[in-house]
Design a protein around this motif. Structure first.
Motif, PDB file in Angstrom:
ATOM      1  N   HIS A  27       2.146 -18.471   9.806  1.00 14.93           N
ATOM      2  CA  HIS A  27       1.266 -18.643   8.644  1.00 14.93           C
ATOM      3  C   HIS A  27       1.122 -17.390   7.787  1.00 14.93           C
ATOM      4  O   HIS A  27       0.989 -17.499   6.566  1.00 14.93           O
ATOM      5  CB  HIS A  27      -0.122 -19.108   9.093  1.00 14.93           C
ATOM      6  N   SER A  28       1.140 -16.216   8.394  1.00 16.93           N
ATOM      7  CA  SER A  28       0.844 -15.007   7.611  1.00 16.93           C
ATOM      8  C   SER A  28       1.845 -13.879   7.746  1.00 16.93           C
ATOM      9  O   SER A  28       1.912 -13.022   6.871  1.00 16.93           O
ATOM     10  CB  SER A  28      -0.542 -14.473   7.996  1.00 16.93           C
ATOM     11  N   PHE A  29       2.615 -13.852   8.836  1.00  9.13           N
ATOM     12  CA  PHE A  29       3.492 -12.698   9.065  1.00  9.13           C
ATOM     13  C   PHE A  29       4.916 -13.094   9.455  1.00  9.13           C
ATOM     14  O   PHE A  29       5.442 -12.623  10.464  1.00  9.13           O
ATOM     15  CB  PHE A  29       2.879 -11.798  10.151  1.00  9.13           C
ATOM     16  N   PRO A  30       5.578 -13.961   8.678  1.00 11.20           N
ATOM     17  CA  PRO A  30       6.953 -14.337   9.039  1.00 11.20           C
ATOM     18  C   PRO A  30       7.888 -13.142   8.878  1.00 11.20           C
ATOM     19  O   PRO A  30       7.692 -12.306   7.990  1.00 11.20           O
ATOM     20  CB  PRO A  30       7.277 -15.433   8.027  1.00 11.20           C
ATOM     21  N   HIS A  31       8.899 -13.078   9.748  1.00 10.11           N
ATOM     22  CA  HIS A  31       9.866 -11.986   9.584  1.00 10.11           C
ATOM     23  C   HIS A  31      11.306 -12.471   9.714  1.00 10.11           C
ATOM     24  O   HIS A  31      12.230 -11.674   9.796  1.00 10.11           O
ATOM     25  CB  HIS A  31       9.585 -10.828  10.551  1.00 10.11           C
ATOM     26  N   GLN A 117      -4.370 -12.486  -1.460  1.00 12.40           N
ATOM     27  CA  GLN A 117      -5.494 -12.437  -0.525  1.00 12.40           C
ATOM     28  C   GLN A 117      -5.132 -11.649   0.732  1.00 12.40           C
ATOM     29  O   GLN A 117      -5.898 -10.830   1.223  1.00 12.40           O
ATOM     30  CB  GLN A 117      -5.923 -13.849  -0.150  1.00 12.40           C
ATOM     31  N   LEU A 118      -3.927 -11.915   1.243  1.00 14.24           N
ATOM     32  CA  LEU A 118      -3.480 -11.239   2.463  1.00 14.24           C
ATOM     33  C   LEU A 118      -3.382  -9.729   2.251  1.00 14.24           C
ATOM     34  O   LEU A 118      -3.841  -8.934   3.090  1.00 14.24           O
ATOM     35  CB  LEU A 118      -2.123 -11.810   2.890  1.00 14.24           C
ATOM     36  N   THR A 119      -2.799  -9.313   1.134  1.00 13.35           N
ATOM     37  CA  THR A 119      -2.641  -7.878   0.886  1.00 13.35           C
ATOM     38  C   THR A 119      -3.954  -7.227   0.459  1.00 13.35           C
ATOM     39  O   THR A 119      -4.113  -6.008   0.555  1.00 13.35           O
ATOM     40  CB  THR A 119      -1.560  -7.630  -0.188  1.00 13.35           C
ATOM     41  N   PRO A 138       7.551  -5.991  13.704  1.00 15.18           N
ATOM     42  CA  PRO A 138       8.370  -6.834  12.816  1.00 15.18           C
ATOM     43  C   PRO A 138       7.649  -7.335  11.566  1.00 15.18           C
ATOM     44  O   PRO A 138       8.226  -8.102  10.805  1.00 15.18           O
ATOM     45  CB  PRO A 138       8.741  -8.000  13.736  1.00 15.18           C
ATOM     46  N   LYS A 139       6.377  -6.948  11.369  1.00 18.34           N
ATOM     47  CA  LYS A 139       5.659  -7.416  10.172  1.00 18.34           C
ATOM     48  C   LYS A 139       6.343  -6.882   8.916  1.00 18.34           C
ATOM     49  O   LYS A 139       6.798  -5.742   8.874  1.00 18.34           O
ATOM     50  CB  LYS A 139       4.198  -6.957  10.204  1.00 18.34           C
ATOM     51  N   ARG A 140       6.365  -7.720   7.872  1.00 15.39           N
ATOM     52  CA  ARG A 140       6.902  -7.329   6.570  1.00 15.39           C
ATOM     53  C   ARG A 140       5.789  -7.424   5.537  1.00 15.39           C
ATOM     54  O   ARG A 140       5.074  -8.426   5.487  1.00 15.39           O
ATOM     55  CB  ARG A 140       8.053  -8.260   6.155  1.00 15.39           C
ATOM     56  N   PHE A 141       5.639  -6.392   4.715  1.00 13.18           N
ATOM     57  CA  PHE A 141       4.606  -6.415   3.681  1.00 13.18           C
ATOM     58  C   PHE A 141       5.053  -7.349   2.554  1.00 13.18           C
ATOM     59  O   PHE A 141       6.138  -7.187   2.002  1.00 13.18           O
ATOM     60  CB  PHE A 141       4.375  -5.010   3.141  1.00 13.18           C
ATOM     61  N   ALA A 201     -12.668 -13.124   3.756  1.00 22.92           N
ATOM     62  CA  ALA A 201     -11.633 -14.051   4.237  1.00 22.92           C
ATOM     63  C   ALA A 201     -11.226 -13.706   5.663  1.00 22.92           C
ATOM     64  O   ALA A 201     -11.053 -12.537   6.010  1.00 22.92           O
ATOM     65  CB  ALA A 201     -10.418 -13.993   3.327  1.00 22.92           C
ATOM     66  N   LYS A 202     -11.093 -14.739   6.509  1.00 21.68           N
ATOM     67  CA  LYS A 202     -10.683 -14.539   7.906  1.00 21.68           C
ATOM     68  C   LYS A 202      -9.221 -14.916   8.056  1.00 21.68           C
ATOM     69  O   LYS A 202      -8.836 -16.056   7.799  1.00 21.68           O
ATOM     70  CB  LYS A 202     -11.553 -15.393   8.837  1.00 21.68           C
ATOM     71  N   ILE A 203      -8.402 -13.951   8.470  1.00 26.05           N
ATOM     72  CA  ILE A 203      -6.971 -14.180   8.670  1.00 26.05           C
ATOM     73  C   ILE A 203      -6.632 -13.816  10.105  1.00 26.05           C
ATOM     74  O   ILE A 203      -6.889 -12.696  10.553  1.00 26.05           O
ATOM     75  CB  ILE A 203      -6.128 -13.330   7.691  1.00 26.05           C
ATOM     76  N   VAL A 204      -6.083 -14.796  10.844  1.00 29.39           N
ATOM     77  CA  VAL A 204      -5.764 -14.574  12.258  1.00 29.39           C
ATOM     78  C   VAL A 204      -4.569 -13.635  12.360  1.00 29.39           C
ATOM     79  O   VAL A 204      -3.531 -13.848  11.726  1.00 29.39           O
ATOM     80  CB  VAL A 204      -5.439 -15.916  12.964  1.00 29.39           C
ATOM     81  N   THR A 205      -4.728 -12.569  13.147  1.00 29.32           N
ATOM     82  CA  THR A 205      -3.636 -11.602  13.329  1.00 29.32           C
ATOM     83  C   THR A 205      -3.104 -11.586  14.752  1.00 29.32           C
ATOM     84  O   THR A 205      -2.051 -11.030  15.011  1.00 29.32           O
ATOM     85  CB  THR A 205      -4.119 -10.178  12.982  1.00 29.32           C
TER      86      THR A 205
END
Length: 448
Positions: A27-31, A117-119, A138-141, A201-205
């Motif tokens: 959902h938030s950190f595809p690589h 929102q994520l950034t 492996p996270k990509r900005f 905002a709540k983003i699951v990490t």
């Protein structure tokens, strides 16, 4: 080998589950492109199949649907109701132009606003609790995309999304929809609201850190409010209104399914600077296609023929047959006897998954429950297809006790009984005298 009454049925054993990426990654950190395609396939199913199906469930039996949502009373039920309300109220299109507007706004939401929102929540220089850079491999900005009608990929995605949206709402697709220039003119007229990032905002990490959501007072109150809005909204709908859920079909190149999924995945890949793929490669991954070679096919065919001789000869025991596990790449060949079907015992009765119980006559629901009671079984649920005909938890279902089972199947489950059909099948959930659940065979009610 699957032979009725001799071996297990096909569903008795399952392959080990496939390894899946954590949902926070998808959902938030595809690589990689697999993560993008998994997300795209999930969005396809949610927008075009699951939510329209939920809308139809609500419209088919509002009382029962609302009751089940209130009984659940959790965040998942609330989310489900919110999506149903969006479909029937704020986002319900009346023209194809409305579908184009929805597609354009989805593009902005997915590939611009969510990234902003994520950034905003996790800037590029963010650090974890240990002081390490948050955006480390492996996270990509990610970077937000700016929509352009001159980009063929942007326009193709909006076209596919608009056409599929129209299909779910049974809106005719005009000829100009597939003309890039005319579609671009319509898209350019869509006005978009300004985006303001949320500070809370709540983003699951971390998937491990998330806990199972439980029902809360807030959820229950919001559900009551959503239900009230839905009931008002349902009264404004055209008579007989139903949505058209779309099931994913990868092999039809004219249905826009793969155009939509590949488009979503590639735009997301652009957000995260991941190499894009063509539609064929996207079909391979999203459709979970496993390529085969001729030698494997020949091996399987030969093994099938060897077992088929035994089937045709009749009189063979389960020990005479063989299941085969083979891997030509290792190579590995292993044969084993099939497992007999599980025998369930109750009082002086025995049955397996292959058995069926039959009842002659167009009986009522009450008579069906009494028939089972005579076998020492207490039925608490009766269903037909995906619809619930009776459940002891719902007081309203007591009103159905004196209705014919076949009539309930036609009325509630929308079963279409052709003239040549003499029976209707129902699945019954039962307990024995000790209150233990017991699996009973499918019951066929012969009414003709």
């Amino acid at each position: 080998m699957v032979i009725p009454h001799l071996t297990e049925n096909y569903g008795a054993s399952r392959d080990p589950p496939e390894k899946q990426a954590p949902m926070c990654t998808v959902h938030s950190f595809p690589h990689n492109i697999d993560h993008c395609l998994t997300w795209a396939r999930s969005e396809f199913d949610g927008l075009l199949e699951k939510t329209p199906s939920e809308v139809n469930k609500f419209l088919s039996n509002q009382t029962e649907y609302v009751s089940s949502m209130k009984n659940a009373g959790d965040a998942q039920a609330r989310d489900q109701l919110e999506r149903v309300l969006e479909c029937l109220d704020k986002e319900r299109p009346e023209t194809f132009q409305d579908c184009v507007k929805w597609a354009r706004m989805k593009f902005e939401d997915y590939f611009s606003n969510r990234v902003k929102q994520l950034t905003f929540t996790f800037p590029e220089d963010s650090a974890t609790s240990t002081g390490a850079p948050f955006w480390s491999a492996p996270k990509r900005f990610p970077r937000p995309l700016k929509f352009s009608t001159s980009d063929p990929a942007h326009l193709q995605l909006v076209m596919a999304a608009s056409i599929l949206r129209a299909e779910t709402f049974r809106i005719p697709v005009p000829e100009w929809a597939k003309n890039p220039k005319k579609l671009a003119d319509v898209v350019s007229k869509v006005s978009l609201p300004d985006f303001e990032p949320k500070k809370d905002a709540k983003i699951v990490t971390d998937e491990k850190a998330t806990s199972v959501s439980t029902a809360s007072f807030d959820d229950a109150a919001i559900i009551d409010d959503l239900v009230a809005k839905l009931e008002v909204c349902a009264k404004k709908l055209p008579p007989g209104f139903r949505m058209n859920p779309i099931q994913f079909e990868k092999d039809d190149d004219t249905n826009y399914h793969m155009d939509f999924i590949a488009g979503l995945a590639n735009m997301r890949a652009r957000n995260y600077s991941i190499p894009e793929v063509d539609k064929l490669k996207a079909k391979f991954i999203a459709g979970r296609i496993i390529p085969a070679i001729a030698t494997s096919t020949a091996l399987a065919t030969g093994l099938v023929c060897l077992e088929l001789y035994k089937v045709l000869a009749n009189g063979h025991k389960v020990e005479d047959f063989r299941n085969t596990f083979a891997n030509l790449a290792l190579p590995m060949f292993s044969m084993a006897e099939p497992v007999p079907p599980k025998v369930i015992k109750h009082q002086d009765m025995r049955w397996t998954v292959w058995d069926r119980w039959t009842i002659q006559g167009n009986i009522t629901l009450r008579e069906l429950l009494q028939w089972l009671k005579g076998k020492g079984l207490s039925a608490y649920s009766v269903s037909c297809g995906t619809s619930l005909l009776y459940n002891s938890m719902f007081p309203k279902h007591q009103e159905r006790m004196d209705k014919k089972v076949v009539d309930l199947a036609i009325e509630v489950a929308k079963v279409v009984v052709p003239p040549y059909r003499r029976h209707v099948d129902v699945v019954v959930a039962c307990e024995d005298d000790d209150g233990e659940d017991i699996d009973i065979p499918l019951i066929s009610v012969y009414f003709r």
